[in-house]
Design a protein around this motif. Structure first.
Motif, short mmCIF file in Angstrom:
data_model
loop_
_atom_site.label_atom_id
_atom_site.label_comp_id
_atom_site.label_asym_id
_atom_site.label_seq_id
_atom_site.Cartn_x
_atom_site.Cartn_y
_atom_site.Cartn_z
N PRO A 32 0.59 -1.26 0.02
CA PRO A 32 -0.07 0.06 0.11
C PRO A 32 0.86 1.41 0.02
N GLN A 33 1.73 1.25 0.58
CA GLN A 33 2.73 2.64 0.48
C GLN A 33 3.02 2.94 -0.75
N ARG A 34 3.71 2.17 -1.52
CA ARG A 34 3.80 2.52 -3.04
C ARG A 34 4.07 1.01 -3.75
N PHE A 35 4.34 0.89 -5.00
CA PHE A 35 4.43 -0.05 -5.81
C PHE A 35 5.48 -1.04 -5.35
N ASP A 36 6.66 -0.38 -4.89
CA ASP A 36 7.74 -1.28 -4.68
C ASP A 36 8.07 -1.40 -3.05
N ALA A 37 6.95 -1.08 -2.38
CA ALA A 37 7.11 -1.19 -0.72
C ALA A 37 6.85 -2.56 -0.37
N PRO A 38 6.97 -2.98 0.87
CA PRO A 38 6.66 -4.37 1.20
C PRO A 38 5.39 -4.38 1.43
N PRO A 128 -3.58 -10.19 7.51
CA PRO A 128 -2.52 -9.48 7.19
C PRO A 128 -1.09 -10.01 7.51
N ARG A 129 -0.13 -9.86 6.96
CA ARG A 129 1.19 -10.24 7.16
C ARG A 129 2.20 -9.07 6.48
N PHE A 130 2.63 -8.30 7.35
CA PHE A 130 3.72 -7.58 7.12
C PHE A 130 4.90 -7.67 6.59
N GLU A 131 5.64 -7.06 5.79
CA GLU A 131 7.18 -7.22 5.56
C GLU A 131 7.04 -8.25 4.69
N TYR A 132 6.21 -8.29 3.57
CA TYR A 132 6.54 -9.68 2.72
C TYR A 132 6.23 -11.01 3.34
N GLY A 133 5.11 -11.00 4.22
CA GLY A 133 4.78 -12.11 5.25
C GLY A 133 5.69 -12.30 6.42
N ARG A 134 6.63 -11.61 6.61
CA ARG A 134 7.62 -11.97 7.74
C ARG A 134 6.93 -11.66 8.96
N VAL A 135 5.99 -10.46 9.20
CA VAL A 135 5.50 -10.01 10.54
C VAL A 135 4.13 -10.49 10.61
N VAL A 136 3.69 -11.11 11.82
CA VAL A 136 2.41 -11.48 12.16
C VAL A 136 1.83 -10.11 12.95
N SER A 149 -1.25 -3.74 13.57
CA SER A 149 0.06 -3.01 13.77
C SER A 149 1.06 -3.87 13.95
N ALA A 150 2.17 -3.54 13.30
CA ALA A 150 3.30 -4.14 13.66
C ALA A 150 4.35 -3.58 12.63
N GLY A 151 5.53 -3.38 13.07
CA GLY A 151 6.76 -2.82 12.49
C GLY A 151 6.44 -1.47 11.94
N THR A 324 19.46 -2.55 -5.48
CA THR A 324 20.40 -3.73 -5.29
C THR A 324 19.37 -4.90 -4.86
N GLU A 325 19.48 -6.08 -5.33
CA GLU A 325 18.65 -7.11 -5.37
C GLU A 325 18.92 -8.03 -4.07
N HIS A 326 18.04 -8.69 -3.64
CA HIS A 326 18.34 -9.62 -2.51
C HIS A 326 17.16 -10.62 -2.44
N ARG A 327 17.34 -11.62 -2.07
CA ARG A 327 16.33 -12.60 -1.97
C ARG A 327 15.40 -13.00 -0.77
N LEU A 328 14.28 -13.38 -0.72
CA LEU A 328 13.22 -13.46 0.39
C LEU A 328 13.22 -14.97 0.53
N GLU A 329 14.24 -15.36 1.29
CA GLU A 329 14.12 -17.01 1.56
C GLU A 329 13.02 -17.45 2.22
N HIS A 330 12.27 -16.77 3.02
CA HIS A 330 11.23 -17.42 3.70
C HIS A 330 10.12 -17.49 2.85
N LEU A 331 10.01 -16.87 1.75
CA LEU A 331 8.71 -17.23 0.87
C LEU A 331 9.18 -18.41 -0.23
N ALA A 332 7.85 -19.27 -0.37
CA ALA A 332 7.96 -20.39 -1.13
C ALA A 332 8.05 -19.98 -2.70
N GLY A 333 7.56 -18.89 -2.97
CA GLY A 333 7.38 -18.26 -4.56
C GLY A 333 6.15 -18.82 -5.05
N TYR A 334 5.75 -18.28 -6.19
CA TYR A 334 4.50 -18.49 -6.84
C TYR A 334 4.66 -20.06 -7.48
#
Length: 607
Positions: A32-38, A128-136, A149-151, A324-334
């Protein structure tokens, strides 16, 4: 329940962000913050990464469509017990119309359930799961609303039905009868924002969003062929525009795979300079001339002064450089397609085609740019031309952004020629010091090199690289930018060979071994066929391609030619831009009034 495929999603936008909602009623993507936000909902990339569903409890037949000429989605679920309609819209600023649409959107998603017949049992699941699913998130009720609310983020959910809270999620079961309406609004704010989030009437949000999008579209009266499809695609491109800067993101998502289970999963929520000329041509075709100076202003700010480093090829939506690119290892991917990445390391590549896209767009839009050209635009275009004089001899990563070895890609050389050709045509309009003779000499050297080292007699086609024997669909740009006439003997042969070797059922792969058809390449083929005199076949191909969009008229980046499955990030601006430009080109050939006037004069030479 079957997981939603890429094309099972609708697209909502508000000028800052995008929502993907599937046909069952589940919101599976929102940053929601912008297209490329968490993300706060990321189920698209992992079942545990958050969603918000409102759907019938029992099996339902589903039909959906946008309200005409808007990005407001209406989904009708018909069950054995009755039928309901769900309206989904991202809010625009109240009263925003025309070119103000999306500038100050409140970051709010509205959902309305209308009973159409009978009595339908509905179920809401809010997770809801914030930060690309990291945060409950921690959920608590306050003054009749549910706050998560979180983070760094806070979501405020208002519902007309009672909600039952659990650990990090909420549920509701309710019945909607004929004529009954239930409403829901979900507002985002930064966690540190202490201002109370205002209550919004869901129906007002939907009505205002519909009126806002319609008012924008009605400023741009395209009169060419395939008007409905062009207007829909123009809305999609506008929906992927970050309105504060005017930048158009390549896609609304990250890491949707080019091949299920594959590793080519990239973040496309950024702005590519390469897309710039194609985007401006699409805006021109769709009669959106007023966007031109805004787009050039953005490009000038983003590129800045050109130094010794490669000309940047891509930017964040506000003009950021470091992606700079980095991986979100906690996500299974589509569909279990790893890795999931944020950022995109292509930002560091050398791609020598970028000046050609910028100068090509400037030439195309020359009658709609300020006259005289602003000093910063003149300086930028001169610097790009000067840089091309030296850079055209260098290998690069190419427009498909190869991450292994740099090569002398033919399409890059052709776009270098485009940069120099358009700079020469501008001439004195670019101000001093305009080294026109030097640009013209380099332009002619590039042309000679492409014609002599690009042609492969064994292939009977221009190859993808100088002195190479590889086929690449990007060579179809040669007639589209005016390097060669499409009906010139070698170009006609190239078009035929590329189609025979790279196309299946009208879907054109980028290279041999590419797993699926690349949508914009397929539309380039339409343009080349039309320019070579095969107008009827071009129109049939165009109509077949349009029929491969999902039932909302949306395209991903690629389509599997055997299964029809859409692949890659979604929706893809490049694909919709290709549709608009191909429709405009076909309109030119039949004498329709397309966009803002006559087609550009490229003075296409023959070989």
């Amino acid at each position: 329940m079957r997981e939603a495929t890429i094309s099972d999603h609708g697209f909502l936008a508000d000028g800052h962000s995008a929502v993907l909602v599937d046909r069952t009623g589940s919101v599976n993507w929102w940053c929601p913050q912008r297209f490329d936000a968490p993300s706060v909902f990321g189920r698209l990339l992992d079942p545990e990464a958050g969603h918000w569903s409102i759907r019938p409890v029992h099996d339902a037949r589903t039909e959906w469509a946008y309200l005409p000429d808007t990005l407001v989605l209406r989904t009708v679920h018909t069950t054995a017990q009755g039928a309901v309609a769900v309206l989904d819209a991202l809010a625009l600023e109240p009263g925003a119309r025309g070119h103000d649409v999306g500038l100050r959107s409140p970051r709010l998603l509205a959902r309305i359930v209308h009973g159409l017949s009978g009595a339908v049992s509905m179920r809401l699941h809010y997770r809801p799961r914030f930060e690309y699913g990291r945060v409950v998130a921690y959920l608590h009720e306050q003054d009749g609303v549910l706050i998560a609310s979180a983070g760094a983020a806070r979501l405020t959910l208002r519902a007309s039905v009672p909600l039952t809270c659990g650990e990090g999620e909420a549920h509701a079961d309710f019945i909607v009868r004929n004529g009954q309406t239930e409403t829901f609004t979900l507002a985002y704010a930064p966690a540190y924002d202490t201002d109370p989030q205002a209550e919004h009437d869901a129906q007002d949000v939907v009505d205002n969003a519909a009126s806002g999008w319609l008012s924008w579209l009605n400023l741009h009266e395209y009169q060419g062929l395939y008007r409905e499809q062009v207007r829909r695609s123009a809305l999609v491109v506008q929906g992927m525009t970050y309105r504060p800067s005017g930048a158009v993101v390549a896609a609304a998502t990250t890491s949707l795979p080019e091949q299920p289970g594959g590793e080519r999963n990239y973040d496309y929520r950024f702005v590519w300079a390469r897309d710039f000329s194609f985007t401006l041509e699409a805006l021109w075709r769709a009669a959106c001339s007023d966007e031109v100076n805004r787009q050039f202003a953005w490009l000038g700010r983003a590129i800045g002064r050109i130094g010794d480093d490669p000309v940047p090829i891509m930017y964040g939506v506000a003009g950021e450089r470091d992606l700079t690119e980095h991986r979100l290892e906690h996500l299974a991917g589509y569909a279990d397609s790893r890795p999931v990445t944020i950022g995109n390391d292509a930002w560091q590549q050398r791609q020598t085609d970028v000046p050609g896209e910028a100068l090509g767009a400037a030439w195309l839009m020359r009658e709609h740019l300020d006259d005289p050209l602003p000093a910063d635009v003149r300086q930028l275009l001169r610097a790009l031309a000067d840089r091309t004089v030296t850079d055209w001899r260098r290998p690069d990563a190419g427009m498909w952004e190869a991450r292994d070895t740099q090569r002398h890609h033919l399409s890059s050389k052709v776009l270098c020629w485009t940069a120099l050709d358009r700079a020469v045509r501008f001439g004195a309009r670019l101000g001093e010091p305009a080294d026109i003779a030097r640009w013209a000499d380099a332009r002619d050297q590039v042309r000679d090199t492409v014609l002599t080292r690009g042609w492969n007699a064994s292939l009977g086609a221009y190859a993808g690289t100088l002195d190479g024997d590889d086929l690449d669909a990007s060579v179809l740009l040669m007639p589209l930018v005016g390097f060669l006439a499409a009906d010139a003997p070698r170009m006609r042969s190239t078009i035929s060979v590329v189609e025979q070797r790279l196309a299946h059922e009208g879907l054109l792969r980028r290279w041999e071994g590419d797993p699926a058809g690349f949508v914009i390449c397929s539309f380039w083929l339409v343009g080349c066929l039309a320019l070579s005199g095969e107008r009827d076949r071009a129109q049939r191909l165009f109509e077949d391609l349009v029929g491969r969009a999902n039932d909302l008229g949306l395209f991903a980046e690629q389509i599997d030619p055997y299964t029809g499955e859409q692949l890659g990030n979604f929706p893809q601006a490049f694909s919709h831009i290709g549709l608009i430009n191909a429709a405009g080109g076909l309109s030119d050939l039949v004498g329709s009034t397309a966009g803002m006037g006559a087609p550009p004069d490229h003075r296409i030479p023959r070989d």
